[in-house]
Motif scaffolding. Sequence first.
Motif, short mmCIF file in Angstrom:
data_model
loop_
_atom_site.label_atom_id
_atom_site.label_comp_id
_atom_site.label_asym_id
_atom_site.label_seq_id
_atom_site.Cartn_x
_atom_site.Cartn_y
_atom_site.Cartn_z
N ARG A 13 0.65 -1.41 0.04
CA ARG A 13 -0.05 -0.09 0.12
C ARG A 13 0.75 1.37 0.04
O ARG A 13 0.72 2.24 -0.64
CB ARG A 13 -0.98 0.09 1.27
CG ARG A 13 -2.17 -0.83 0.99
CD ARG A 13 -3.07 -0.62 2.15
NE ARG A 13 -2.64 -1.03 3.68
CZ ARG A 13 -2.67 -1.97 4.12
NH1 ARG A 13 -3.24 -3.18 3.45
NH2 ARG A 13 -2.23 -2.26 5.22
N ASP A 16 2.37 1.67 -3.37
CA ASP A 16 1.20 1.97 -4.28
C ASP A 16 1.19 3.98 -4.10
O ASP A 16 0.84 4.50 -5.08
CB ASP A 16 -0.19 1.45 -4.25
CG ASP A 16 -0.04 -0.05 -4.63
OD1 ASP A 16 0.96 -0.35 -5.58
OD2 ASP A 16 -0.83 -0.96 -4.24
N SER A 17 1.06 4.20 -3.02
CA SER A 17 0.88 5.70 -2.57
C SER A 17 2.13 6.29 -3.28
O SER A 17 1.70 7.49 -3.72
CB SER A 17 0.98 5.75 -1.10
OG SER A 17 -0.40 5.33 -0.49
N ILE A 19 3.67 5.53 -5.87
CA ILE A 19 3.38 5.32 -7.35
C ILE A 19 2.25 6.47 -7.64
O ILE A 19 2.50 7.23 -8.64
CB ILE A 19 2.90 4.21 -7.80
CG1 ILE A 19 4.30 3.09 -7.68
CG2 ILE A 19 2.45 4.00 -9.03
CD1 ILE A 19 3.77 1.85 -8.00
N GLU A 20 1.37 6.72 -6.95
CA GLU A 20 0.49 7.80 -7.13
C GLU A 20 0.99 9.12 -7.11
O GLU A 20 0.84 9.86 -7.90
CB GLU A 20 -0.57 7.58 -5.94
CG GLU A 20 -1.52 6.70 -6.39
CD GLU A 20 -2.95 6.71 -5.39
OE1 GLU A 20 -3.10 7.59 -4.66
OE2 GLU A 20 -3.26 5.77 -4.84
N ARG A 125 4.39 1.08 -12.76
CA ARG A 125 3.84 -0.28 -12.37
C ARG A 125 4.47 -0.77 -11.19
O ARG A 125 5.93 -0.32 -11.08
CB ARG A 125 3.55 -1.05 -13.38
CG ARG A 125 2.63 -0.67 -14.55
CD ARG A 125 2.47 -1.65 -15.43
NE ARG A 125 1.52 -1.21 -16.50
CZ ARG A 125 1.12 -1.97 -17.58
NH1 ARG A 125 2.14 -3.02 -18.05
NH2 ARG A 125 0.43 -1.51 -18.73
N ARG A 126 3.97 -1.53 -10.30
CA ARG A 126 4.82 -2.43 -9.57
C ARG A 126 4.46 -3.78 -9.50
O ARG A 126 3.24 -4.15 -10.07
CB ARG A 126 5.02 -1.88 -8.10
CG ARG A 126 3.52 -2.09 -7.67
CD ARG A 126 3.29 -2.90 -6.50
NE ARG A 126 1.98 -2.71 -5.75
CZ ARG A 126 1.26 -3.80 -5.63
NH1 ARG A 126 1.32 -4.80 -6.08
NH2 ARG A 126 0.09 -3.42 -4.79
#
Length: 196
Positions: A13, A16-17, A19-20, A125-126
């Motif tokens: 998570r 992902d944050s 990446i945002e 992307r991850r």
Amino acid sequence: MVKNEMIFASFLRMVDSAIEILAKDITRIKSLLSRQRLEKDLETHVLLTLNGLSHEGDFQFAALGSHSFPDILVTHSSGARYGIEVKTSKTWRSNGNSVNESTSDDSIEKILILYCKTSEPIGFRRKIYQEAVEKIGATHYPRYLLNMNLKERENFFEKMKLPYEEFRKLPVKEKIRVLRDYYIDINDFEDKWWIY
């Protein structure tokens, strides 16, 4: 085991944050693209972004230095250790690291690849590292070939029926033996000079 899964989910998570945030800062990312040391500069930018988010969890992030795999060490207060490998390419495919992994730390439980496609539209992307390994290729030594478009269970380690976590901890000679046996079993010798 459930606690480890929760810690890893929290780590995902946070990535992902990050990446945002990176995706919203495309102007900054574009300024990095013109530089000779793109991956190193992006790695620093990723590290700064993650450190800015570290207040959201009990994680610490540190660069492991050039020629290390992975690029970033992630340590949780529980002792769990993860890695992030930062990659860039004009497409969603790229060379990965050597199967040798001589600069890898065996105490790292899972490695994540954070990938930036540098052609328009620029994107991030991850994936868990092994889920992006399409096959083994060779330059001067066998190396992983990465494909961020792989679907679930299409990766090389699924086909070989050996988890990456086990494979990466094998001695180098054993890795080559395992790969040789696999390619012999599937009768695929093209461009595999290193299996002899």
